[in-house]
Design an enzyme around this catalytic site. Structure first.
Site, PDB file in Angstrom:
ATOM      1  N   GLU A  90      33.083  33.493  42.032  1.00 40.49           N
ATOM      2  CA  GLU A  90      31.834  34.110  41.056  1.00 40.49           C
ATOM      3  C   GLU A  90      31.455  33.539  39.840  1.00 40.49           C
ATOM      4  O   GLU A  90      32.265  33.112  39.501  1.00 40.49           O
ATOM      5  CB  GLU A  90      31.962  35.514  41.007  1.00 40.49           C
ATOM      6  CG  GLU A  90      32.320  36.385  42.950  1.00 40.49           C
ATOM      7  CD  GLU A  90      32.876  38.180  42.338  1.00 40.49           C
ATOM      8  OE1 GLU A  90      32.130  38.822  42.928  1.00 40.49           O
ATOM      9  OE2 GLU A  90      33.708  38.187  41.516  1.00 40.49           O
ATOM     10  N   CYS A 103      29.705  32.467  32.473  1.00 39.47           N
ATOM     11  CA  CYS A 103      30.747  32.318  32.828  1.00 39.47           C
ATOM     12  C   CYS A 103      31.114  32.033  34.258  1.00 39.47           C
ATOM     13  O   CYS A 103      30.894  32.429  34.804  1.00 39.47           O
ATOM     14  CB  CYS A 103      32.007  33.964  32.170  1.00 39.47           C
ATOM     15  SG  CYS A 103      33.820  34.006  32.950  1.00 39.47           S
ATOM     16  N   CYS A 110      43.825  32.108  42.295  1.00 32.01           N
ATOM     17  CA  CYS A 110      44.735  32.585  39.906  1.00 32.01           C
ATOM     18  C   CYS A 110      46.116  32.986  40.516  1.00 32.01           C
ATOM     19  O   CYS A 110      45.981  33.712  41.233  1.00 32.01           O
ATOM     20  CB  CYS A 110      43.695  33.698  39.426  1.00 32.01           C
ATOM     21  SG  CYS A 110      44.858  33.024  37.744  1.00 32.01           S
ATOM     22  N   CYS A 114      48.450  37.663  36.413  1.00 30.45           N
ATOM     23  CA  CYS A 114      48.534  39.031  34.996  1.00 30.45           C
ATOM     24  C   CYS A 114      48.288  40.639  35.603  1.00 30.45           C
ATOM     25  O   CYS A 114      47.201  40.332  36.873  1.00 30.45           O
ATOM     26  CB  CYS A 114      47.506  38.842  34.153  1.00 30.45           C
ATOM     27  SG  CYS A 114      47.625  37.086  33.551  1.00 30.45           S
ATOM     28  N   CYS A 117      44.700  42.246  36.469  1.00 32.68           N
ATOM     29  CA  CYS A 117      43.409  41.078  36.810  1.00 32.68           C
ATOM     30  C   CYS A 117      43.040  41.321  37.838  1.00 32.68           C
ATOM     31  O   CYS A 117      44.179  40.799  38.094  1.00 32.68           O
ATOM     32  CB  CYS A 117      43.597  40.005  35.402  1.00 32.68           C
ATOM     33  SG  CYS A 117      42.795  38.557  36.075  1.00 32.68           S
ATOM     34  N   CYS A 331      35.121  41.848  31.623  1.00 35.76           N
ATOM     35  CA  CYS A 331      36.507  40.663  31.692  1.00 35.76           C
ATOM     36  C   CYS A 331      37.433  41.348  32.821  1.00 35.76           C
ATOM     37  O   CYS A 331      37.908  42.067  33.114  1.00 35.76           O
ATOM     38  CB  CYS A 331      36.954  40.673  30.425  1.00 35.76           C
ATOM     39  SG  CYS A 331      38.506  39.907  29.681  1.00 35.76           S
TER      40      CYS A 331
END
Length: 342
Positions: A90, A103, A110, A114, A117, A331
């Protein structure tokens, strides 16, 4: 993954052209088609012979547009794109008064883990090539017929875990024979891979570096960010101090405001004392909702008080406006997800 021509520097592309038995001047033509005219299909290279274009097709990475959503609140657009191996990524396009920003993702998935997230759910599948990072930008530009003035490597993935391709991407996007983006208009965001922060300071000068900190103590950071088990806050800030000293570029501290987790006046005091005198910029980010997590955003009043306390320590603070929150483009909300919401 084998390097494609979209990821090649000019000298590498020249070598490729010579190996094919083509005239040397074709290298510059191809490079400019890729990076100045941002074609994503060799068929668009109309001054290249058809036989050559057929060969080039097989040597390019291809980013395929799948779909996109546009926020009714602020006009932000989130793009779902597919790579040659079927992996989905994305990218987010945002309009600001100072220009258009995009972005981009640096990995498919990932591995940082975290807790707040969405991008880390499912782990990391693989690194993206420089060509795949560039391809996100060129594809979105072509679809929207818009220029890009700012690039933020803050999408899915930890850029410093894909260090070599990140550097290659930066050098290609800023190349004067290509898109020629100002290096000062590039921001790289990281959870804080200490050795790579220092390496980045030594090798690249000009980009803005953003550290995802999100907690003022090691103990609290360990509960939400596994990277804190590898590097202490002290070690991490020593590395960002080194970056600042070496490059002269001010560090941005990203701090997600999570209700009851890291937003108390005591947290603000601790963070203020930690950053006092460093000349850093703090970006307070009201945490964005993710279905699989129970984190809630701090209230406006709490965030305002947190900001006030930091400013007491003469720290420059802003509160981030959550662009694209209604389409899961803000975010911490990006993921390799597709289906009904896309």
């Amino acid at each position: 993954m084998q390097k494609d021509i979209t990821s090649m520097y000019m000298d590498e592309l020249t070598e490729y052209v010579i190996e094919k038995g083509w005239p040397r001047f074709r290298a510059k033509q191809i490079f400019q088609w890729l990076h100045k005219n941002h074609v994503t299909d060799a068929n668009g290279m109309n001054n290249i012979p058809k036989q050559m274009r057929e060969v080039l097709k097989e040597s390019m990475c291809h980013i395929t547009y799948v779909t996109h959503q546009t926020s009714e609140q602020d006009g932000t657009s989130k793009f779902l794109l597919k790579m040659d191996d079927g992996q989905m990524i994305e990218s987010v396009f945002m309009k600001y008064h100072h220009g258009n920003s995009i972005c981009i993702s640096s990995q498919a998935g990932c591995a940082m883990g975290c807790k707040f997230c969405a991008s880390t759910i499912g782990g990391c599948i693989r690194n993206l090539t420089a060509g795949e990072m560039l391809g996100q930008i060129y594809t979105v530009m072509n679809i929207l017929n818009e220029e890009i003035s700012n690039v933020v490597v803050m999408g899915t993935g930890e850029p410093l875990q894909n260090y070599d391709e990140l550097i290659r991407f930066i050098k290609l996007i800023t190349n004067e024979d290509g898109y020629n983006l100002s290096i000062r208009n590039i921001t790289v965001s990281s959870c804080g891979i200490v050795p790579q922060i220092r390496r980045l300071a030594d090798e690249i000068s000009g980009i803005t570096f953003a550290l995802s900190l999100h907690a003022p103590t090691d103990e609290k950071r360990k509960t939400i960010m596994p990277v804190a088990n590898m590097y202490t806050i002290e070690e991490t800030l020593e590395a960002t101090d080194y970056y600042f000293d070496k490059t002269g570029r001010r560090i941005t501290i990203e701090y997600s405001m999570m209700g009851g987790i890291n937003d108390s006046p005591e947290d603000a005091e601790t963070l203020g004392k930690l950053l006092e005198g460093r000349g850093y910029h703090v970006n307070l980010i009201p945490v964005n909702p993710v279905d699989e997590t129970e984190f809630i955003r701090s209230t406006r009043e709490v965030i305002a008080e947190f900001k006030k306390i930091l400013e007491k320590y003469r720290i420059n603070v802003t509160i981030r406006r959550g662009m694209g929150r209604d389409i899961d483009a803000a975010c911490g909300q990006l993921r390799r997800k597709y289906g009904e919401k896309n």
